[in-house]
Write a protein that holds these residues in place. Sequence first.
Motif, PDB file in Angstrom:
ATOM      1  N   ALA A 374       0.847  -1.214  -0.063  1.00  0.00           N
ATOM      2  CA  ALA A 374       0.032   0.037   0.024  1.00  0.00           C
ATOM      3  C   ALA A 374       0.768   1.434   0.088  1.00  0.00           C
ATOM      4  O   ALA A 374       0.597   2.262  -0.701  1.00  0.00           O
ATOM      5  N   GLN A 375       1.988   1.245   0.646  1.00  0.00           N
ATOM      6  CA  GLN A 375       2.764   2.217   0.864  1.00  0.00           C
ATOM      7  C   GLN A 375       3.430   2.472  -0.507  1.00  0.00           C
ATOM      8  O   GLN A 375       3.762   3.676  -1.097  1.00  0.00           O
ATOM      9  N   LEU A 376       3.827   1.320  -1.478  1.00  0.00           N
ATOM     10  CA  LEU A 376       4.316   1.559  -2.543  1.00  0.00           C
ATOM     11  C   LEU A 376       3.488   2.233  -3.458  1.00  0.00           C
ATOM     12  O   LEU A 376       3.747   2.774  -4.356  1.00  0.00           O
ATOM     13  N   GLY A 377       2.161   1.513  -3.470  1.00  0.00           N
ATOM     14  CA  GLY A 377       1.227   2.309  -4.342  1.00  0.00           C
ATOM     15  C   GLY A 377       0.904   3.623  -4.064  1.00  0.00           C
ATOM     16  O   GLY A 377       0.801   4.470  -5.185  1.00  0.00           O
ATOM     17  N   ARG A 378       1.027   4.272  -2.842  1.00  0.00           N
ATOM     18  CA  ARG A 378       0.972   5.703  -2.806  1.00  0.00           C
ATOM     19  C   ARG A 378       1.943   6.436  -3.433  1.00  0.00           C
ATOM     20  O   ARG A 378       1.736   7.478  -3.880  1.00  0.00           O
ATOM     21  N   THR A 379       3.405   5.902  -3.112  1.00  0.00           N
ATOM     22  CA  THR A 379       4.181   6.687  -3.685  1.00  0.00           C
ATOM     23  C   THR A 379       4.410   6.554  -5.342  1.00  0.00           C
ATOM     24  O   THR A 379       4.590   7.665  -5.954  1.00  0.00           O
ATOM     25  N   LEU A 380       4.008   5.316  -5.950  1.00  0.00           N
ATOM     26  CA  LEU A 380       4.113   5.395  -7.120  1.00  0.00           C
ATOM     27  C   LEU A 380       2.859   6.283  -7.853  1.00  0.00           C
ATOM     28  O   LEU A 380       3.174   7.064  -8.930  1.00  0.00           O
ATOM     29  N   HIS A 381       1.961   6.289  -7.431  1.00  0.00           N
ATOM     30  CA  HIS A 381       0.648   7.283  -7.731  1.00  0.00           C
ATOM     31  C   HIS A 381       1.198   8.721  -7.380  1.00  0.00           C
ATOM     32  O   HIS A 381       0.842   9.670  -8.593  1.00  0.00           O
ATOM     33  N   LYS A 382       1.844   8.949  -6.465  1.00  0.00           N
ATOM     34  CA  LYS A 382       2.192  10.627  -6.285  1.00  0.00           C
ATOM     35  C   LYS A 382       3.312  11.030  -7.382  1.00  0.00           C
ATOM     36  O   LYS A 382       3.221  11.932  -7.832  1.00  0.00           O
ATOM     37  N   ARG A 383       4.117   9.950  -7.660  1.00  0.00           N
ATOM     38  CA  ARG A 383       5.208  10.262  -8.734  1.00  0.00           C
ATOM     39  C   ARG A 383       4.601   9.606 -10.138  1.00  0.00           C
ATOM     40  O   ARG A 383       5.766   9.574 -10.825  1.00  0.00           O
ATOM     41  N   ARG A 384       3.474   9.611 -10.226  1.00  0.00           N
ATOM     42  CA  ARG A 384       3.020   8.694 -11.594  1.00  0.00           C
ATOM     43  C   ARG A 384       3.767   9.545 -12.753  1.00  0.00           C
ATOM     44  O   ARG A 384       4.366   8.959 -13.572  1.00  0.00           O
ATOM     45  N   ASP A 385       3.628  11.078 -12.804  1.00  0.00           N
ATOM     46  CA  ASP A 385       3.877  11.396 -14.182  1.00  0.00           C
ATOM     47  C   ASP A 385       5.371  11.504 -14.267  1.00  0.00           C
ATOM     48  O   ASP A 385       5.905  11.093 -15.519  1.00  0.00           O
ATOM     49  N   ASP A 386       6.222  11.607 -13.000  1.00  0.00           N
ATOM     50  CA  ASP A 386       7.729  11.555 -13.277  1.00  0.00           C
ATOM     51  C   ASP A 386       7.796  10.131 -13.490  1.00  0.00           C
ATOM     52  O   ASP A 386       9.058   9.831 -14.398  1.00  0.00           O
ATOM     53  N   ILE A 387       7.220   9.121 -13.116  1.00  0.00           N
ATOM     54  CA  ILE A 387       7.882   7.633 -13.435  1.00  0.00           C
ATOM     55  C   ILE A 387       7.472   7.292 -14.792  1.00  0.00           C
ATOM     56  O   ILE A 387       8.338   6.709 -15.682  1.00  0.00           O
ATOM     57  N   LEU A 388       6.424   7.626 -15.347  1.00  0.00           N
ATOM     58  CA  LEU A 388       5.991   7.537 -16.698  1.00  0.00           C
ATOM     59  C   LEU A 388       6.578   8.285 -17.673  1.00  0.00           C
ATOM     60  O   LEU A 388       6.720   7.815 -18.935  1.00  0.00           O
TER      61      LEU A 388
END
Length: 443
Positions: A374-388
Amino acid sequence: MSDVTSPTPATPKITAPDVNTFARIDVLGLQVKAQQVWPDKTILYCAPVLPDSTCPACGATGGWHDTFTRWFTHVPVGRSSTKLQVQAPRYRCRGCGKVWRHRLKTVAQPRSKLTRSAVWWALREVVLDHCSISAVAAVLQTAWGTVHDAVTELGQQVLIDLPDRLEGVKVVGVDEHCWRHTHSGDKYVTVVIDLTPARDKTGPARLLDLIEGRSKQVFKSWLNAQSLGFRAAVEIVAMDGFTGYKSATAEAVPDATTVMDPFHVVALAGDKLNRTRQRVQRELTGGRGLRNDPLYKARRLLHTGVNLLTTRQNTRLDTLFASEDHAEVEVTWSVYQSIIAAYRDKDRTAGRRALTRVINSLKAGVPKALIELAQLGRTLHKRRDDILAFFDHPGTSNGPTEAINGRLEHLRGIALGFRNLAHYRLRSLLEAGGFRPQLHSHL
């Protein structure tokens, strides 16, 4: 057969040895008068070739007054040091009566104990051959401080302070770096890397600067200190998951695209997988994993990519996940492998879609028991644009930044540690600043 015969190669002319040329004394404006050769060093007794008889006060011509002697350390021959004993005249002005020494400008910098050639040799040893200052000083048979001051001064002048050193920087990498492993003082710095050559495949990445501290303000202050042209040219900033660097980029270079590189995304997911394994291990056994515990034995296996697993390793994983007690580890492992597979997909569009599905699925809902996921999901969603954004900018990765961090770790090992951050910054720039072409052009 042809009647034409090939010309006989000319026999090289053998001439008498010239110590002035062999020891490169002629480029210093000196002439060797005598020499002494010892097992560990050579002493050359020299004198200036040209006079320095123009009075520095009135410009009149002076005459010989007396002689003085100066010692210099010159370029070594092999591992044997070379010392120069220079006897030069002092002059007395016929007009104003001023007395002055021959200034020996072609031999060395004012008050320097190393010849100009020796300083260039030392700089080459440090930058190109990755030698420590102590090793160079030992060969020259001179003090550590003498070599350090000369190398850093010349390196700063001809390499670091180049007016065009920051030109052409379009892709910047930023990361933190631990420069000393002690408990006294701040041990972290921010490293700024030029990733443009790595992205464009024109050369290796290079270190731009090393700044004390690791915070939003540190990176923002560095960006604001650069020219408007530099900031306008920056297109991409690659970074880890630290939001301070993202905020600094957004405020100082708002037109640049921020990219959270795959190295840190995968490392973040791997950390959550490891924490899940440790938590399940404690819940099952009441303590840390022991040598024969299945989860502990599989700690490295779980971080191996699926396409790299052998038949035996696949069998071990099947056995591990056959137990319902390990279901939470299996789910987190599956997400971790999906992230790796998305980045490894040769079709970037397909990889982007796959990673988007992972982020969306984690955002949609994760069982409460899977705290780490769940923590990983929140981090990935918060930085979604930067990751993609990585998939829209191929070749943009902070991997070269980590490689330079490794080179700086190696530098600290060569020097047996640093206590002075200013010295560490200078040596780091010389080590990883990408100065090899410039240095070769001066040799």
